[in-house]
Every structure is written in structure tokens, then in C-alpha cells.
Design an enzyme around this catalytic site. Structure first.
Site: not given
Ligand code: MV4
Length: 450
Positions: A158, A291
């Protein structure tokens, strides 16, 4: 005391702030672009100022124009709503340098939480559970491969400055690491001007659970439970509910208290949201939003509080009007986002509203800046309304949502309304059995282009 607030936003959230201000006896100033001269927020505010041409970058994001609008009208405070300048630490600094009050957190809190590595570090040190992974930034592919070995694949890389899914790549094995690492880094650099990345264990089927917190800026803070926002498409939330159907009262009390204590310790002021992934009974911090969020009304519904009123109170230096012991959950609330978009592709669909009828009745709230004959301009976000329903329990909220959707009329353009009737017919939605991948899979299976 604040006597006049400038609302640095448009659409439904501008109305939301104007309404809270009016109930508190505070005057409101709308700002608008030339494309929004006929917008509802301009009509509803006590005064209005045109701050620039249609593109957001030249109007709602123009810091000099907004500061000037405060000086012209004598507004002493600015409420930024969500989006636009709401999480811009530089803007907050400028507002304060002009002797004005920013209704929201400090520039420092926004800065800390805006950098995800720093945010995660901070939360971890405050006792908030985080996703296992690298300790801070990862300098190169070699270091990334070591992390992969240590935590086991899959992992997710990330960008520390990332957002909206940009600068995020999954590596399923060591072979995929090099390209995933380089892509995340490059996206961070090109989208946010920051190529720093970090790595986490990739959670395969989590829910998105976010905790609403609220601080007075003087070491006191509370939590207002969670929202389950797992139903998303391309990182855009579509359907949100509170309480989360998978979260027990004990889990809520525990993670809520952890979050409230964390923000109390940093003297956080105003509304904040601590985002978690939730899987197999465990919470893993991912990000904090500094926010008021789009979906705040579901929390307001079940707790019976006005979060914008509280934001204004603490910005004035007043105490919050409730303590943790006063906060009790009453029933269940669901929000659906009505977007000016054409299914099945969700293509933006601006245009003239030939007929608008908002639903009503017990437990129904429609937050929208639409009116009959309004023309939705093509320059901004496609959110045109939020339908929020509240019932004594989840089945009642679902039935009420079905009933309210039947009353809602938005003619002249395409909207996401039909999506919600279809979702309500799904057994998984009725039972609350969904993860962050449920909606995209369902759309692939049910909205294939024909
Ligand atoms: C993740 C994850 C799985 N494992 N982190 C997507 C945007 C960002 N806000 C964080 N996200 C994710 N982080 C780990 N370690 C999967 C996502 C993710 C996701 C998270 C929340 C709501 C929808 C999502 C859709 C795809 C991936």
C-alpha cells in the site's frame, strides 16, 4: 461564540450543515460555483457568495476564494463537509492564520492520519489493533520479499499516501512481489507525489467496519459504535448500516472503548472515523478519517444525536452534550446512496430532474439537495441523495427501506435506485451475510452487460 458559519461545500452535506446551524441560531453562508447558482444549498443558506467557475479546483477547492468569502460576509467559522477541503491540513492552517475557526480536527491530526504509515504507527502505539505487516515503510523489493517470507503470502503493498484503492497491490507469492511492489510505488508517486509504501498481510474475506469517535479536544472522547460499510463498488460505498450485523455488544464495547481512549489520548477534536477490517472475530486498523463521513446519519439515527451540532459545539470550546454513559443504541439504521448513474456500468448521468418526490413517514430521512426542475451539473460527485431508514430492529429497517424506495421518485435521469430493490431481495443481504467482495461479485453475476 460562532454567529455565522461558512459552509465550504455543496449538495446534501451543505444542507446538512445549514440545518444544524439554523437550529442553533447560527447564520449560514453558502459558497457556490457559477454552475451551482441555482443549487438548493444557495437557496437554503442565509447568504451566498459565488467563489468561482464550475470546476471544483477553481471554486470549492479554491482556498483564497473561500477565505475571501469569509471576510466579505463576516463568517467566523468554516464547516468543510466531506471531500473538497475537509482533510486538507494546509487549508486548516490557513483558516487559523486568518483568525477563523475550522469546524473539524487540527491541521496536525489531519496530517498524521493523512499519512497511512504514520497513522498506523500512532494507532498501534495507542493500543489499537493493526494488520500484521511491515514496521513502517519498505525501502525496496528485497526488503519486501523478506516481509513476504516473514508474514506469508498473500500480502498487500500500500502507498502511504494512497486512497480510493489507488496505490494498492496484492502479491500472492514471491514471483508477484517485484511487479506489485513497483506498481504500488509508481501509483503512489504519480497520484499522490509520494512513493513510500508499506506491506500488510492480505485479509481475504473481511468486513469493512468503522468506529465513529468524537472528541472534545481536551482529552475527553466517546465512541458511537460501528457502521458496516462492506457493500462497496470500486471503493465507493453503496449501502451502510449500523449496528453492524456481525458485531456483538461485547465486541462493540471493547473496540469502541479502545478507539475512544486512543483519540482521547491525542486530544482529538470533533468527529472521526477509525476504519477496520474485521475477520474471524478480530479487528485490524487500516485508516482513520478525520472528517464527518457521508454515512454519519445511520449513527445519528441509532444514537439519537446530531453530530454536526456537536462539531460546532466543540469548535466553540463547549463540552460535548453527552458522555459515553448517555450513549445507547436504539434499533437499526440503513443508508443507501442514490447516485446519478446509469446501471449496469454506473456511468455518471447528470441532467434535468423532471420530477422529484422524497419518501417520508416514520423512521425515514431523505438527505438530498434535489428539487423538481433542478439540473444536476456534470462537474461534481454523482451522489444526489441519501435515503436513511431507522427501525426497531434490522428486519424492520429492511422493510422500511423497501417501503421508502417505493415512494421515492427521481425522474429525468438514471439513478442507482433500482439496485437497492434488487439487493433487498437477496438472502445474503436479508441475513447480513456479506464481506467487502460480496457486491462486486453480485454485480458481476447479476449486472453483466447484455
Ligand atoms: C486491505 C484489504 C485486505 N487486506 N488490507 C481498500 C482501500 C483501503 N481503504 C483499504 N483496502 C483494503 N485493504 C489488507 N491488509 C482489502 C482492502 C479492500 C477493501 C477494503 C474495504 C472495503 C472494500 C475493499 C475492497 C477491496 C479491497
Amino acid at each position: 461564540m460562532i454567529e455565522k458559519i461558512l459552509v465550504g461545500n455543496r449538495g446534501e452535506i451543505a444542507l446538512r450543515v445549514i440545518r444544524a446551524a439554523r437550529e442553533m441560531g447560527i447564520q449560514s453562508v453558502a459558497v457556490h460555483s457559477t454552475a451551482d447558482a441555482d443549487a438548493m444549498h444557495v437557496r437554503m443558506a442565509d447568504e451566498s457568495v459565488c467563489i468561482g467557475p464550475a470546476p471544483g479546483t477553481q471554486s470549492y477547492l479554491s482556498i483564497p476564494a473561500i477565505i475571501a468569502a469569509c471576510e466579505i460576509t463576516g463568517a467566523q467559522a468554516i464547516h468543510p463537509g466531506y471531500g473538497f477541503l475537509s482533510e486538507n491540513a494546509n487549508f486548516v492552517q490557513i483558516v487559523e492564520d486568518h483568525g477563523l475557526t475550522f469546524i473539524g480536527p487540527t491541521a496536525e491530526h489531519i496530517r498524521v492520519m493523512g499519512d497511512k504509515i504514520t497513522a498506523k504507527d500512532t494507532m498501534k502505539s495507542l493500543g489499537v489493533p493493526v494488520v500484521p505487516g511491515s514496521d513502517g515503510g519498505v525501502p525496496d523489493v528485497e526488503a519486501a520479499l523478506k516481509i513476504g517470507e516473514e508474514f506469508g503470502y498473500p500480502v498487500i503493498i500500500k502507498a502511504t499516501a494512497g486512497g480510493g484503492g489507488k496505490g494498492m497491490k496484492v502479491a500472492n507469492n514471491a514471483d508477484e512481489m517485484k511487479s506489485a511492489f513497483q506498481t504500488a510505488r509508481a501509483e503512489g508517486k504519480s497520484n499522490f507525489g509520494n512513493d513510500e509504501v508499506y506491506i500488510e498481510k492480505y485479509l481475504q474475506k473481511p468486513r469493512h467496519i468503522e468506529i465513529q469517535v468524537f472528541g472534545d479536544g481536551k482529552g475527553k472522547a466517546v465512541h458511537l459504535g460501528e457502521r458496516d460499510c462492506s457493500l462497496q463498488r470500486r471503493h465507493q460505498k453503496v449501502f451502510e448500516e449500523a449496528p453492524g450485523p456481525a458485531i456483538s455488544p461485547e465486541e462493540r464495547a471493547r473496540i469502541g472503548q479502545t478507539c475512544a481512549e486512543a483519540v482521547a489520548r491525542i486530544n482529538y477534536i470533533g468527529a472521526g472515523t477509525i476504519e477496520f477490517l474485521y475477520e474471524d472475530g478480530e479487528f485490524y486498523f487500516i485508516e482513520m478519517n478525520t472528517r464527518l463521513q457521508v454515512e454519519h446519519p445511520v449513527t445519528e439515527a441509532i444514537f439519537g444525536v446530531d453530530l454536526v451540532r456537536e462539531q460546532i459545539r466543540v469548535a466553540e470550546g463547549l463540552p460535548m452534550s453527552f458522555s459515553q454513559d448517555d450513549l445507547e443504541i436504539n434499533g437499526h439504521a440503513i443508508e443507501v446512496r442514490i447516485n446519478a448513474e446509469r446501471l449496469p456500468n454506473f456511468a455518471p448521468c447528470p441532467g434535468k430532474i423532471t420530477q422529484y418526490h422524497a419518501p417520508g413517514g416514520l423512521g425515514v430521512r431523505m438527505d438530498s439537495a434535489l428539487y423538481d426542475g433542478y439540473s444536476i451539473p456534470p462537474y461534481y460527485d454523482s451522489l444526489i441523495g441519501k435515503l436513511i431508514v431507522h427501525g426497531r430492529d434490522r428486519p424492520e429497517a429492511l422493510a422500511r427501506l423497501h417501503r421508502a424506495l417505493g415512494e421515492l421518485i427521481v425522474d429525468g435521469i438514471d439513478t442507482t435506485i433500482p439496485l437497492f430493490d434488487a439487493l433487498l431481495a437477496e438472502p445474503d443481504i436479508q441475513s447480513g451475510d456479506y464481506s467487502i467482495h460480496w457486491l462486486e461479485r453480485w454485480l458481476d453475476a447479476n449486472m453483466a452487460e447484455s
